[in-house]
Every structure is written in C-alpha cells, then in structure tokens.
Design an enzyme around this catalytic site. Structure first.
Site, PDB file in Angstrom:
ATOM      1  N   CYS A   1      35.541 -37.523 -10.197  1.00  0.00           N
ATOM      2  CA  CYS A   1      34.369 -37.726 -11.042  1.00  0.00           C
ATOM      3  C   CYS A   1      33.908 -36.389 -11.595  1.00  0.00           C
ATOM      4  O   CYS A   1      33.648 -35.454 -10.844  1.00  0.00           O
ATOM      5  CB  CYS A   1      33.239 -38.376 -10.267  1.00  0.00           C
TER       6      CYS A   1
ATOM      7  N   GLY B   1      42.439 -45.640 -19.872  1.00  0.00           N
ATOM      8  CA  GLY B   1      41.991 -44.623 -20.808  1.00  0.00           C
ATOM      9  C   GLY B   1      42.101 -45.174 -22.218  1.00  0.00           C
ATOM     10  O   GLY B   1      43.145 -45.059 -22.834  1.00  0.00           O
TER      11      GLY B   1
HETATM   12  C1  LIG Z   1      29.866 -45.226 -18.021  1.00  0.00           C
HETATM   13  C2  LIG Z   1      31.066 -44.933 -17.182  1.00  0.00           C
HETATM   14  C3  LIG Z   1      30.954 -44.885 -15.793  1.00  0.00           C
HETATM   15  C4  LIG Z   1      32.060 -44.591 -15.011  1.00  0.00           C
HETATM   16  N1  LIG Z   1      31.938 -44.569 -13.651  1.00  0.00           N
HETATM   17  C5  LIG Z   1      33.031 -44.372 -12.870  1.00  0.00           C
HETATM   18  C6  LIG Z   1      32.961 -44.448 -11.460  1.00  0.00           C
HETATM   19  O1  LIG Z   1      31.909 -44.712 -10.894  1.00  0.00           O
HETATM   20  N2  LIG Z   1      34.091 -44.225 -10.745  1.00  0.00           N
HETATM   21  C7  LIG Z   1      35.293 -43.973 -11.342  1.00  0.00           C
HETATM   22  O2  LIG Z   1      36.284 -43.806 -10.648  1.00  0.00           O
HETATM   23  N3  LIG Z   1      35.398 -43.893 -12.683  1.00  0.00           N
HETATM   24  C8  LIG Z   1      34.293 -44.092 -13.459  1.00  0.00           C
HETATM   25  N4  LIG Z   1      34.417 -44.038 -14.825  1.00  0.00           N
HETATM   26  C9  LIG Z   1      35.726 -43.768 -15.420  1.00  0.00           C
HETATM   27  C10 LIG Z   1      36.461 -45.066 -15.768  1.00  0.00           C
HETATM   28  O3  LIG Z   1      36.679 -45.825 -14.633  1.00  0.00           O
HETATM   29  C11 LIG Z   1      37.781 -44.769 -16.471  1.00  0.00           C
HETATM   30  O4  LIG Z   1      38.594 -43.992 -15.617  1.00  0.00           O
HETATM   31  C12 LIG Z   1      37.608 -44.006 -17.774  1.00  0.00           C
HETATM   32  O5  LIG Z   1      36.431 -44.419 -18.419  1.00  0.00           O
HETATM   33  C13 LIG Z   1      38.799 -44.160 -18.718  1.00  0.00           C
HETATM   34  O6  LIG Z   1      38.982 -45.497 -19.103  1.00  0.00           O
HETATM   35  P1  LIG Z   1      38.371 -46.123 -20.472  1.00  0.00           P
HETATM   36  O7  LIG Z   1      38.715 -45.178 -21.575  1.00  0.00           O
HETATM   37  O8  LIG Z   1      38.991 -47.470 -20.603  1.00  0.00           O
HETATM   38  O9  LIG Z   1      36.887 -46.193 -20.281  1.00  0.00           O
HETATM   39  C14 LIG Z   1      33.309 -44.335 -15.623  1.00  0.00           C
HETATM   40  C15 LIG Z   1      33.422 -44.379 -17.007  1.00  0.00           C
HETATM   41  C16 LIG Z   1      32.331 -44.684 -17.795  1.00  0.00           C
HETATM   42  C17 LIG Z   1      32.489 -44.728 -19.273  1.00  0.00           C
END
Ligand SMILES: Cc1cc2nc3c(=O)[nH]c(=O)nc-3n(C[C@H](O)[C@H](O)[C@H](O)COP(=O)(O)O)c2cc1C
Ligand SMILES: Cc1cc2nc3c(=O)[nH]c(=O)nc-3n(C[C@H](O)[C@H](O)[C@H](O)COP(=O)(O)OP(=O)(O)OC[C@H]3O[C@@H](n4cnc5c(N)ncnc54)[C@H](O)[C@@H]3O)c2cc1C
Ligand SMILES: Cc1cc2nc3c(=O)[nH]c(=O)nc-3n(C[C@H](O)[C@H](O)[C@H](O)COP(=O)(O)OP(=O)(O)OC[C@H]3O[C@@H](n4cnc5c(N)ncnc54)[C@H](O)[C@@H]3O)c2cc1C
Ligand SMILES: Cc1cc2nc3c(=O)[nH]c(=O)nc-3n(C[C@H](O)[C@H](O)[C@H](O)COP(=O)(O)O)c2cc1C
Ligand code: FES
Ligand code: FES
Lengths: 309, 262, 309, 262
Positions: free
Chosen positions: A135, A249
């Site tokens: 994170c 992603g």
């Molecule tokens: C608002 C938000 C909150 C997130 N919170 C977490 C989290 O609590 N734990 C985690 O492992 N990843 C968290 N992520 C990352 C996502 O799980 C993911 O790895 C990342 O957003 C890439 O995927 P995407 O482009 O489809 O969103 C968060 C992402 C966003 C946008």
C-alpha cells in the site's frame, strides 16, 4: 464450442476468473445501497474485502481522491476497523456470499503480518489470505515494505509460519525490479502473486497549485496504468513459472481481462472500473466468454500465458 | 438521516433537454426508477454513457427536480467531468446510478430557512417544494458571486426568497448567511426555524457556527470528491466529531453538530 | 500585470519555459514537412534533438508504437545516426535555429558518456548537454544504467570531467527511489535534473494476444503518466534544493505546464503532445502566460516550487 | 517518390457528410488547403478536435477523394481511433494535418494495374482518376473478404475493374493478386504494366514477389502505426533493403524493390 471459464487458485476453485480488487468494492455497503439480490447475483467469483490491519486505522486526511487522465489517484490510507472487528462483525455476514472470501491484510510492522495470518487461521470462512505488502498510502519508516525484497521475504515468512491457508502476496510496481520482489515472496512461501497495487503519483489543484490530496502523494489506478500492469504480470509469471498470478490494473472490459490472462494471469481483479459501474464485472465476465469463443480458446487454463508462447 | 434503504439502480438514460439556467446547464433525462424514488437532497453518480476513458468516472450530481418520468440536474461546468455533462446533447445517453445518499430529514416541524451558495441552490428546489407540501413555512437565502451567476428565482416559485450577491449586482449585497441571524432571533413566541443549507465549505461552516450559537438545528449538505457513491471506496469522507464519515452513504446531508468545523 | 515568462537553466537563457522532450520533435524533418517558416516561429525556447549515441543505431524492430488509454507506448530504441554524423550533418543546420540547442546523448557503455561529452565540448553551437541515462529501450546487460545510483554516478562523473558545458541528467521513473538516483547525479556534478523519461509498460495485440511491440516492452508517455511525473518533480526539486529541474510527462496544456512549474520545475518539456499537434507548444506557452496573469504570478521564478510552500 | 516539398498544414475542419459506403464510413470535411494540394497516395493525421485525451493521438487516414473544397476519407472502424472517426457527426470538427507523405509516382508510362485489398481500395480511387487523366490505361483488381465488405465499384467509374471475394459471394472467388500474373504476361509486344498496390501486408508481399518475377515495377503503399506523421518520432518504420525507412516521410508509397520482404 463450449468455453470453460473455471479457474483455480490452488485449492480455491473459482467459477470464472474475475474477482474484485481489494478496496474497490464493499459488498456489505453495496448490498445495502444496490438492488436487494446483490448477494445472489454476485458478479465476482471470489470476494476480497478492503485490507484490514491489526489495529483500527482511521485513514488519511481528505481529500483522498482525484481523477487523472484515464486514471484515479487515491490516498485512502487503509481506513479499516481492525482485524478483531472484521472477524467479529464482517466475516459472519460475508460468509453468506455465494463465493469464497479472500482476506487482505497489511501490517504496520513486519510482525503484524504473522499476527494477522494467525488470527485468520482458525476461521474456515477464510478461503485464502492476501498479504498487502504494497500500500503506497501507509508508511513504515517512510517506505512501504514491499519496496524491499528482504523485508518482503520476512513478512511473508512470518505469515507462512502462521497459516496453512493459500497465501497470496500483493506487490507494488514502484520498484526497480518487480521480479526480484516476487521471487523473494515465492522463496518465503507465497502460493500466488497479486499484481499490481497502485503506481506512485501526485496531483496539484488547478487553482491553488497545492497538492490536492491530504496525504500529498497517492496511488494511481485505472486504465492509465494498464500497460504497467500487463508488463508486471508478463514478467513475473514468466519468471516464476508455476506460481499462479492474479492480474489487475485498469481492467474495464472483457478484452482487457483476456489480455491479462494471456499475459500470464490465472485470475484477474477489477478495481477502479467498479466505480464506473458497480456491476461492471458481470459484463466483463460475459464479454470474456464471448471473446474466448471467437478465438477458439476453450478454457482459462489454455488462455493463461498465451502471450508468452 | 438514515442510510437510504431504497435500492439504487443503474440506468442508461436518454437526454431530452439541455437548457441554460443562469450560469448553469439544466439537463433533463428519462429515468423513471429514479424519478419515482428520489428524495430532496439525494444525488446520483452520472457520466456520459460510452467507452471513452476520459473522463473516467461518473460525477456526483444532486437531484435538482423530478417531473413524472424525467429527472433534472443542474450542472456547473467547473472541470473536465462537469464540462462533459453540461455538453450532453439531446439524444445522448447518460449512465446514471441513483438515487443515492440520505437526503434531508423532513420530519421536523416549524418554519424552515434554506441557505444556498451558488450551485448549492440546485438541490433546494425540491426541498422547498417538499417542505411546503408538509405545511412548513419556507424562506430562502440565495447567495451568488454576481448577477450572471444567480439562479432564476422561478426555481423557488412558492417560497419566500431573498437573493444576495457578493458584488451587489443583483438583490442585496452580501453573503447568503448575512441575513441568517436576523431570521433566527427576533421572533419571540415562535418555534425557532430549522436550517437547511447547501453550498461551499466556508458557507456551511458559517451556518454551523450561527446554528450552534442560536441553538437551532442545521442540516447541511456537504460536497466531497467521490469515486463510487455507494460506500465502496472510502474516498469521500469528512471529519465527523468522532471519526471520518462517508459523504455518499452517511450523507451528503449531516446534522451540523455531527461534523467537525475548523 | 506584466508576466515575465523568461527562465534560465544555469547560463542558458530561455525566452519562456517550454522546450521539447528529446525524441518527440525532429526540427529538421518538421521544417521540410510543415510550413516554410517553422524556424522563424519556432515554438520551443530551446531545442533538444533525439538522443544520439557514440555509434549509429538502427533502433528496435517494428512495431515501435501503440496508443494506450491517454498514453503512448514506444520502443524506438534510440535510432540515430551516431554522434559523428550528428556533429557533421545536423549540428550546422540546427545552428540556424533561433534558440539554444541542447544535445542529448546516451551511452551503450558507461564510458560512452564521457566520450560523447568530450566530442561535443568543442562545439559552441551546443548550449548544454543532456545525459539520457534512462532510455528503457536499450539495454546494457539487460538494465538501463539510470536504474542504479552507482552506475549513474559514474556515467555523470565521466561526462563532468569531459565538459564544462551545462550538464543535465535525465532520469527514469522506473526505480524504487528516484531521489536517491537524482542525488547521485547531483553528487557527480550534474547541473540540472530532467524528469521523467517514460514508464515501463507493455501491450498485447487485441486479436493475436501477443506483445504488439517488436521489442516486447516499451516506455509509456503522455497524460496517463502525468501524476507520476508531477510526483517525481515535486520530490526531487524538494530534495535537491537549488538544482534546477526540467519537468515533463504528459504536458498537453498551459495548465499542465503551470502545474509542473509549481511542483518545482524551472522549465518544462513537451513530448507526446507534439504528436497531437506539432505546434502544441505555441498554445501551451500562450495559455501559460494567461494563467499566470489570472493568478497574479509575475514570473516563472515566482511560480517555480509554489506547491512546496 | 520524393519527400513531399509541399507544406502540410494543420486545420480544424467541419464535417459536412458521413455516409455508409460498403462496410465503411465515408466522411467528408471542409479543408481547402488540403484539397488544393493532395496527391493520390498521400495521407493526413486526423482526430476529433477537442480536449478528450482518449483517443489521444490522430490516426493516419488516406486522402480518398477531393471535391473542390472538400476532402473525403473512408474509415474502417477497427479500433478505438477509427471508431471515433467513423462516428464523427455533421458539424463536428476534425483536427487534420496534411497532406503528408510522398504519394504515388505518376511519371511512368504505359498501362497501370491497381491492386487493392479491403480498405486498400480507398486511396486508389484518386489514383485511378489521375492515371486516366494522364492517358494511361488502368485496370483494377479489388479483393475483399466477402460481399458486405466490397467497396462500391462506382468508386472507380472509368477504370476497368475486377472484383474478387475470398468466399466468392461477389465477383470472382479468390484474392486480389490471383489474376495479376495473367494481366502481366501474355501481352506480347506491349509495354508491361506498372503495378500500384495498397492493402494488407501479406497482399503487398505477394505483389512484390510477382513484380520481381515478372520484372515490372510495383509501387506499394504500406501501413504502420504512426504517432506524428511528420518524421519526428521514428515510430512508423519498415525494413528497407538497407536500413529502416520512415513510412510517414519516405513513404507511404515505396518501390517494392526497396523494401525487405519476408
Ligand atoms: C480507492 C482505492 C482503494 C484501494 N484500497 C486497497 C486496499 O485496501 N488494499 C489493496 O491491496 N489494494 C487497494 N487498492 C488497489 C487495488 O486493489 C488495485 O490493486 C489497483 O487499484 C489497480 O487496479 P485497478 O486499476 O483495476 O483499480 C485500492 C485502489 C483504489 C482505487
Ligand atoms: C453530493 C453531491 C452533489 C453534487 N451536486 C452537484 C450538482 O447538482 N451540480 C453540480 O454542478 N455539481 C454538483 N456537485 C459537485 C460536482 O460533483 C463536482 O463539481 C464535480 O465532481 C467536479 O468534477 P469535474 O471533473 O468537473 O472537476 P474537476 O476537474 O475534478 O475539479 C474542478 C474543481 O472542482 C473541485 N472539485 C472536484 N470535485 C469536487 C467535488 N465533488 N466537490 C467539490 N469540489 C470538487 C476540484 O478540486 C477542482 O478545484 C455535487 C457534489 C456532491 C458531492
Ligand atoms: C498511410 C496510412 C493510410 C491509412 N489510410 C486509412 C484509410 O484511409 N482508412 C482507414 O480506415 N484506415 C487507414 N489507415 C489505417 C488506420 O490508420 C489504422 O487502422 C488506425 O490507425 C487504427 O487505429 P485504431 O485506434 O482504430 O485501432 P487500434 O486499436 O490502434 O488497432 C486496431 C487494430 O488495427 C491495427 N492497427 C492499428 N494501427 C494500424 C496502422 N496504422 N496500420 C495497420 N494496422 C494498424 C492494430 O494492430 C490492431 O490490430 C491508414 C494507415 C496508414 C499508415
Ligand atoms: C516516441 C518517443 C521517443 C522518445 N525518444 C527519446 C529519446 O530519444 N531520448 C530521451 O531522452 N527521451 C525520449 N523520449 C522520452 C521523452 O523525451 C519524454 O521524457 C517522455 O515521453 C515523457 O514526456 P511526454 O509524456 O510529454 O511525452 C521519447 C518519447 C517518445 C514518446
Ligand atoms: S464515494 Fe466511495 S465511499 Fe463514498
Ligand atoms: S509517424 Fe512519426 S516518424 Fe513516422
């Protein structure tokens, strides 16, 4: 042709390869807000709640979000009620879901990873554990643990000793060599690698020209980072042949999911796209099936890693 | 202000009208499910339907008005997302999730003072109507930067309205809150009014201060950047007196005393 | 209010802060293709040709380009005719430009950096030298030199000994800690840091599901990476107080340029936006002036680093 | 095939017509500068004007036809960029840079055989016209996947045309190149024709092979992903016999013997 969408993460069987990305879909909240039968027609094949930590965290100062070109910058800061409250209040309600529950945990110290895994071990409702070592919005002495192969190795080893459950390690792309970190996680006993967490970024307010986010910097997600994610999935799954990878992603369409699977993923996760449409995953799954059919790809197993062949 | 138990739905809604109202665009679209359920102060997550990834996410938009199957929103084009929405042409389709959020609590009694700054007037039209229907006396204080920004007083047909502008180019010169203390005291023997407010953060803070001072209840509708609108992302929080509160599901309307004001 | 758009990079005076990013505008080719008076109304305040290397390079196998969401992935691979041909054929023609010429060089080995700088030293038409230690598309034993602080230090030191010209070092964002690399460059004698080169990425073909690019992976540029770039500029200019930074990554509007300057840059470079519109920089400069005026910011000096205050 | 010395200009051009032609969209826009200069085989870099960053870059589009101030392009919607262009509505504005590239060399003499595969027919309409004007005999071989994809033969009014489809649903069954050897030999005493070709890579390779075998000149228009269209990015290269060649400035038309064919 019959297309078989089933896939598996070790012992965890999934009826299709699309799960949610942690922190981007709150099933309990969505169940209250959206149509009454959400749990029956749950769009994901497994559910990962937002990362929990040993102690409760209130999260970062707002603003916590800003939209960028084809992306979203966030600095939530792992706001959560702590693992005890999670086990007591949320887990029993999540057990009603028709899909396996994978619990994501993060440590504010390296030891926390072992402690969290140990606390979950006794709960059969927990199908697998994901260690979020990546994170960007909480800092352990200024740097997230997943930036360093040695510290990643140690956190994963501690969790590995504490649980026999299927152990997923979620990595950050903000490193010079992601294969090195993945190899350290694998060496410490990870069963699966999840890629990618958000990319470090920052935005300034149009008018004031000061950082928008309360936390100054944040993590970038969404279609903007898809090429970064595809590369990570391709390189890591190629290097750690045999270890399943969960790819994510920027996935917003079935075509995108197809590409992550071809790049080497055994399953994919949908994150930011849930904010465009909370039931996006249902469309993604059906598009994916259609595209596999068009291309004569009979199963997810056959699809996984096609780009490497 | 309970979390809405009414299910929100996601619809693709054709735009049937887009007209200029003051400095804003009033966009009307067909959304029977939302029209049937929406309460004053609730909002929707809205974007142009389609594949373009820029803008990427929907934007929170208050339900401005409802007219049988039609829902109206009033758009202030301040950035990429709102500029795109303001430009929606008749026949374009919007992707709309709603109604969302709690809306105003209408159950109190006595007179109501509605305080709006700029676009904050948008959600108050429906509110004024609903309060009048419940037999409550309604007065409105509407503040704007300048004449060209003022929202046509017709939006609040039956209520008692006072318009203020910062530069005095329309109505009285001053801020929306200026007449508020006068409206609250000086009415011996009458129930003190309840305040309903929507507008910029500084205005809401001033409303909260006056309400506390005068011992009246103030319901304030607050703004925040949102990604999901349904409690998934934890992105939209404001500081409550105890902890962070999610604007999308615990708000957007809060009792002013439950928030932390700087 | 009069807005003063002038800025300087050490001894190099610029009439406004917008230069081109290396590899994204070929003044000699554009002069042939576009209107005849391009050189007279040249939109940039300094010109950087595409990076040259000691020996000619034919570049990577095509396809070399693919558009992604709000971004562009490329794997050109530093195609160039070599520094001797550059000095002989191009430099005299570029001397006709009404703006200073900054020459970008890259090494296929660490020693090349010193050799290239040495060859340019004698040419007064060269106002400054940019060391590209960050191209993702050529590999030195598999890894670009700018990924490692020690190798960066060595390359910069060699160039520093070979030239007294203003020395810019251009860094890659694909590292765990960009401030560490920037500090190494500064320590070795860099006069200025250029940020950022492209972000590592990869795309698969929609239909074949194989990597699109002949080189498999490539570098991502354009608006998609702007948050990554703003963060790098903010952190590096904060850490290396006093050393000017040239900011780039996704700049397409005057507003974007304003933000990079506020983040800490003394000048900005426009890259991918030149492909949307080859004269984009002219609009960017005039928008920038207008926005500074609106905000009552009288000079670039006053603007630089506002976000940090 | 010299690098064009005619200056290209960047214009914002209103769309005046968008109609279906075969499986493609024919989009006409006002662009007097380009209309005045464009030569057969040249192209333009085209995108919808405006701020949206997705699609980000213009796409290379052949000049299909010119009609006084109007320029026409024929768009095959294969991906994000071409889908956006194919959807341009009357009144929308296009950002257009052109004319670009060298175009076909028309200076040769004798008969001409034009070979097109699919969309490759687009640039050949203008070419056929120009060759006929120069008094050259023109025959066209137009190959398509299936009937619904065939381009209306009206695009090549005065020339001698043979249509082929892979599935035989229109014209003769086969590929565009199939009749080519027959057209080249078997005409004793006549100047061998010159070939002009545009279409998919596999078709061009076959054209090059036949031309070499028969000792005739073939000018081929090749495709490549482009970012800039003006020689800045080095992204659009193809392998020449000696080195990489830029399609945008050294092409898109090459003498087949100057390229490396696998
Ligand atoms: C608002 C938000 C909150 C997130 N919170 C977490 C989290 O609590 N734990 C985690 O492992 N990843 C968290 N992520 C990352 C996502 O799980 C993911 O790895 C990342 O957003 C890439 O995927 P995407 O482009 O489809 O969103 C968060 C992402 C966003 C946008
Ligand atoms: C519950 C709710 C109801 C709303 N109702 C309406 C409405 O009826 N009509 C209307 O025009 N707008 C309304 N808004 C505000 C609207 O959602 C924002 O203006 C919009 O999200 C800005 O997006 P943008 O892309 O246009 O601007 P951006 O480019 O994202 O931002 C432009 C400027 O606006 C600021 N901003 C961005 N998002 C918000 C936000 N959510 N709140 C406050 N400031 C913001 C930014 O910091 C920036 O300074 C509402 C917001 C909320 C939370
Ligand atoms: C000189 C020149 C003239 C052209 N003239 C025309 C024309 O008149 N009409 C027309 O419809 N198209 C024409 N094209 C092709 C057109 O530019 C591409 O189809 C377009 O760039 C694809 O963009 P997209 O975003 O729609 O597809 P993408 O999503 O980028 O790609 C869709 C598919 O097309 C392939 N592709 C993408 N770009 C190209 C390209 N430049 N060449 C070949 N394949 C590509 C991709 O690999 C992918 O398989 C021309 C290309 C060139 C180089
Ligand atoms: C096609 C292309 C070619 C490039 N070639 C070079 C190069 O030769 N040398 C270099 O230092 N950077 C090169 N870059 C990187 C740019 O100079 C710039 O750092 C990067 O693209 C980010 O800026 P942008 O988003 O404005 O394009 C290239 C970028 C692109 C897109
Ligand atoms: S907008 Fe996502 S939790 Fe409120
Ligand atoms: S498209 Fe840029 S050099 Fe040809």
């Amino acid at each position: 042709m019959e297309v078989n969408l089933k896939t598996r993460l070790g012992p965890v069987e999934l009826r299709h390869p699309v799960i949610n990305a942690s922190g981007t879909f709150d099933a309990l909240s969505a169940d209250l807000v959206l149509e009454a039968d959400l749990f029956d027609r749950f769009p994901f094949s497994a559910y990962i709640p937002k990362t929990v930590t040993l102690r409760p965290r209130e999260g970062n100062k707002p603003p916590r979000l800003y939209e960028t070109a084809a992306g979203l910058l966030n600095s939530i800061g792992l706001a959560n009620g702590g693992i005890d409250a999670f086990i007591k209040d949320d887990l029993p309600r999540l057990a009603r879901l028709p899909v396996p529950v994978i619990v994501s945990v993060a440590g504010e110290s390296t030891d926390d990873y072992g402690d969290c895994a140990g606390l979950l071990e006794a709960h059969p409702e927990v199908a697998a554990i994901e260690l979020n070592v990546s994170c960007p919005n909480i800092e352990l002495g200024g740097r997230s643990l997943g930036l360093d192969p040695k510290r990643t190795h140690r956190a994963v080893s501690l969790a590995r000793s504490a649980t026999s459950k299927f152990l997923i390690v979620k990595l950050t792309p903000n490193v010079t060599d992601i294969v090195e970190i993945a190899a350290a996680a694998a060496d410490a006993g990870a069963d699966c690698i999840s890629l990618i967490n958000t990319v470090h970024g920052m935005v300034l307010d149009h008018w004031s020209l000061k950082p928008v986010l309360g936390h100054i910097t944040g993590g970038l997600s969404g279609p903007a980072i898809k090429p970064v994610a595809i590369r990570a999935v391709f390189l890591v799954s190629q290097a750690l042949d045999g270890l399943p990878v969960i790819g994510m992603g920027g996935i917003t369409t079935g075509q995108n999911a197809l590409e992550f699977l071809a790049a080497g993923a055994a399953a994919v996760a949908v994150g930011t796209a849930n904010f465009r449409n909370p039931l996006a995953a249902a469309d993604i799954v059906s598009e994916l099936g259609g595209l596999m059919q068009e291309r004569g790809i009979g199963s997810v197993e056959e699809l996984t890693g096609l780009a490497q062949k | 202000m309970d979390a809405g138990l009414i299910p929100a739905s996601l619809c693709e809604c054709p735009v049937v009208e887009n007209r200029q109202v003051g400095a804003y665009r009033q966009v009307s679209f067909v959304a029977p499910e939302i029209a049937a359920l929406a309460q004053p102060g609730q909002f929707m997550m809205v974007r142009l339907a389609g594949e373009s990834l820029d803008p990427l996410l929907p934007r929170p938009m208050g339900v401005h008005d409802v007219d049988s199957d039609l829902v109206k929103m009033l758009v202030d084009p301040v950035g990429k997302g709102t500029v795109a929405l303001a430009g929606a042409a008749v026949g374009d389709r919007l992707s709309v999730l709603g109604p969302l959020g709690n809306g105003f609590d209408l159950e109190g009694g006595g007179p109501a003072v509605l305080v709006a700054g700029g676009m904050g007037a948008a959600p108050l039209t429906m509110l004024a109507g609903a309060l009048l229907t419940r037999g409550r006396e309604v007065s409105c204080l509407l503040g704007f930067r300048t004449r060209s920004q003022t929202l046509a007083a017709e939006l609040f047909q039956e209520a008692d309205i006072e318009v203020l502008t910062e530069d005095g180019s329309a109505g009285r010169q001053g801020l929306a809150c200026d007449p508020l203390p006068g409206l609250l005291d000086g009415q011996p023997g009458r129930t003190k009014p309840e305040i309903f407010a929507c507008g910029p953060a500084a205005m809401l803070a001033e409303v909260a201060r006056i309400a506390r001072q005068q011992g009246v209840r103030a319901q304030v509708s607050v703004a925040a950047h949102m990604a999901c609108g349904i409690g998934s992302c934890q992105g939209c929080v404001v500081k409550g007196s105890a902890s962070y509160l999610k604007v999308c599901t615990e708000g957007p309307v809060f009792d002013a005393k439950d928030l932390e004001w700087k």
